[in-house]
Design an enzyme around this catalytic site. Sequence first.
Site, mmCIF file in Angstrom:
data_model
loop_
_atom_site.group_PDB
_atom_site.id
_atom_site.type_symbol
_atom_site.label_atom_id
_atom_site.label_comp_id
_atom_site.label_asym_id
_atom_site.label_seq_id
_atom_site.Cartn_x
_atom_site.Cartn_y
_atom_site.Cartn_z
ATOM 1 N N PRO A 1 0.957 -1.304 -0.090
ATOM 2 C CA PRO A 1 0.007 0.104 0.058
ATOM 3 C C PRO A 1 0.783 1.181 0.003
ATOM 4 C CG PRO A 1 -0.961 -1.533 1.644
ATOM 5 C CD PRO A 1 0.241 -2.100 1.233
ATOM 6 N N ASP B 1 -6.263 4.551 -24.927
ATOM 7 C CA ASP B 1 -6.675 4.359 -23.397
ATOM 8 C C ASP B 1 -6.877 5.478 -22.607
ATOM 9 O OD1 ASP B 1 -6.604 1.581 -23.928
ATOM 10 O OD2 ASP B 1 -4.596 1.282 -23.253
ATOM 11 N N ARG C 1 0.059 -5.323 -21.275
ATOM 12 C CA ARG C 1 -0.690 -4.699 -22.572
ATOM 13 C C ARG C 1 0.492 -3.877 -23.494
ATOM 14 N NH1 ARG C 1 -3.916 -1.119 -22.212
ATOM 15 N NH2 ARG C 1 -5.641 -1.535 -23.321
ATOM 16 N N GLU D 1 0.417 -8.255 7.889
ATOM 17 C CA GLU D 1 0.827 -7.125 8.042
ATOM 18 C C GLU D 1 1.870 -6.607 7.219
ATOM 19 O OE1 GLU D 1 -1.136 -5.096 10.219
ATOM 20 O OE2 GLU D 1 -2.307 -6.997 10.076
#
Length: 233
Positions: free
Chosen positions: A89, A169, A154, A116
């Site tokens: 994160p 895109d 991609r 964690e």
Amino acid sequence: MSLLKIDVLTLFPEMVDGYFKASMLGRAVENGILEIALHNIRDWSTDKHRRTDDAPFGGGAGMVMKPEPVFAAINAVAKPDSTVIYLCPDGELLTQKMSSELAQSKHLVLLSGHYEGIDERIRQTLVTREVSIGDYVLTNGTIAAAVLVDAVARYVPGVLGEEKSLTQDSFTGNLLSFPQYTRPVEYLGMRVPDVLLSGNHAEIERWREEQRRERTRLRRPDLLKQFSQSQQQ
């Protein structure tokens, strides 16, 4: 020989095994354009219970990934020129630009975060880059790794059936994509914009560019500011 090899280290390879075998990714693997290998970190645990986690020093909730099996796993699959990415994160945000850059790599090793997090010594010693797919927390980083693989793949030549899709895109050039329509021309009283039926490609491109800017202005004004700045440079 594949254009890009990706090794994914995770505690739950079954979560994404089917995903990598389906659709464009699956075809790219079958055609030898991509090589994707899933590895269970538990395979490098020397504990008789195959444990890969332990309680954090200093106390606190949850468990932390132990360094020994992760070090062993990365050392087993990584090469001197590999890019080792930890999905977490607090990493740098995954963007189209980053995806394009990573697609130029020869070998990516993706380490999925679990519990964690991982022992900090892994991050300090073996991780080349830390990446987040957004400002939210998942139960584990396996899905995040799949998202990164999809976004990067991609940009590998031959993966997309229509390479022009990359230029249309969302986020390309810091603008969102334009509205898309297909048959029938009219449905439930809603008609396709006449310009798209005109056959005038210059007018169509102009309309699409206007729509990209307007949609970005309404939905992501922060991107429009970046677009304006890039045009001035």
